[in-house]
Design an enzyme around this catalytic site. Structure first.
Site, PDB file in Angstrom:
ATOM      1  N   CYS A 179       0.659  -1.350   0.008  1.00 17.31           N
ATOM      2  CA  CYS A 179       0.070   0.205  -0.181  1.00 17.31           C
ATOM      3  C   CYS A 179       0.817   1.125  -0.039  1.00 17.31           C
ATOM      4  O   CYS A 179       2.164   1.137  -0.403  1.00 17.31           O
ATOM      5  CB  CYS A 179      -0.981  -0.002   1.289  1.00 17.31           C
ATOM      6  SG  CYS A 179      -0.011  -0.051   2.795  1.00 17.31           S
ATOM      7  N   THR A 180       0.390   2.218   0.102  1.00 13.68           N
ATOM      8  CA  THR A 180       1.187   3.707   0.211  1.00 13.68           C
ATOM      9  C   THR A 180       2.447   3.793   1.301  1.00 13.68           C
ATOM     10  O   THR A 180       3.439   3.835   0.678  1.00 13.68           O
ATOM     11  CB  THR A 180       0.231   4.854   0.589  1.00 13.68           C
ATOM     12  OG1 THR A 180      -0.705   4.963  -0.286  1.00 13.68           O
ATOM     13  CG2 THR A 180       1.007   6.223   0.185  1.00 13.68           C
TER      14      THR A 180
END
Length: 317
Positions: A179-180
């Site tokens: 994810c980020t």
């Protein structure tokens, strides 16, 4: 000379009286003239803050000085100006909304997938028995994602648990989530382990750390971020643009909110279509009487809406 920085971080660590902590932490951030968005929950912290280099250092030192958050990994970006307008620090049920709130089942402090450093991710990502899974929302991976990654058409991370069955065919594979910044993977990988997946890994520090430490190789497009920058470059090795303008199909990395506040859809739009449609996603939205003035950015500061007194009256009946 670098004047400002933006810090992305999270830490799963139990906070007693988290509501009071959020109030006190907000005052501390404001005393440093920081701007940003921090979520505080009983389970920990999740934040992105921005300010001068000096203020950011004081903030990081203070967080690390607290034994509860000593392990916090800050992802640091040098920026030309602060990435937010205001400072918010709010108490919520979770630091990332997942709906997975039973610590007997999902507890990132006790059990998650194996954390892969960016360099180790590079070594594993192309192996035949590896499946890379993007646990972010559709608007995030539409502008950038790892080559060959599995993505889901979900609007929020809380929808991820309903997608688990789509991964059942890969139970004999090595699953690597990303994810980020890593926070969603803590719960996503824990859920996969709970559901019987055995070889579960996660990209430690997420896309942002991977870009800084490994050059972002094979990350296609840009990385969506939750501040005024909207999207940032990651890949300095073999960069490509994968997102296209919703209106004309031209390749573009510019993501905006529709100028019609009643639509407010998050989408990619090239500058030419932005000018033609005045920042709206369609001609219908462009003609809407409440359409906001488009200044070329497609970013709008939230304006408090007037209280609907009639609705309040009805709710009390």
């Amino acid at each position: 000379m670098i004047k400002y920085q933006t810090l992305l971080y999270y830490c799963y660590s139990r906070i007693e009286d988290a509501e009071q902590f959020a109030s006190d932490h907000l005052k501390f951030c404001k005393s440093l003239n920081l701007v940003g968005r921090i979520i505080v929950a009983d389970e920990g912290l999740n934040g992105t803050v921005s300010g001068t280099v000096e203020s950011c250092k004081i903030y990081m030192d203070a967080v690390h000085a607290d034994p509860r958050f000593a392990k916090t990994d800050f992802k640091i970006d040098d920026v030309e100006e602060p990435s937010f307008i205001k400072m918010h620090c709010r108490y919520k049920a979770e630091i990332v909304h997942s709906g997975l709130r039973d610590p007997r089942i999902i507890n990132p402090e006790e059990k998650t997938g194996i954390h892969l450093a960016p360099a180790d991710f590079v070594k594993l990502k192309d192996e035949e028995d590896v499946v890379i899974v993007d646990v972010r929302s559709n608007y995030e991976h539409s502008i950038g994602r790892f080559k060959n990654a599995i993505t889901f058409d979900i609007e929020n991370f809380r929808d991820f648990p309903s997608m688990i069955n789509e991964l059942a065919q890969y139970k004999d594979k090595k699953i690597i989530t990303y994810c980020t910044g890593g926070i969603k993977c803590e719960k996503a990988s824990a859920l996969l382990l709970h559901e019987g997946f055995e070889n579960v890994y996660q990209l430690h520090g997420g896309i942002i750390k991977y870009g800084k430490e490994a050059g972002g190789e094979d990350f296609e497009g840009k990385c969506y971020v939750f501040d005024n920058r909207v999207a940032v470059d990651v890949n300095s090795v073999n960069p490509v643009v994968i997102s296209t303008c919703r209106n004309c199909g031209t390749h573009t990395t510019k993501m905006i909110n529709c100028a019609n506040p009643e639509c407010n859809e998050h989408f990619t739009q090239c500058d030419a279509c932005g000018e033609r449609l005045e920042g709206a996603c369609s001609e219908e939205c462009m003609a809407h009487p409440r359409k906001r003035v488009y200044d070329g950015t497609g970013y709008y500061v939230k304006v408090p809406q007037p209280v609907n007194t009639e609705k309040l009256k009805l709710s009390k009946v």
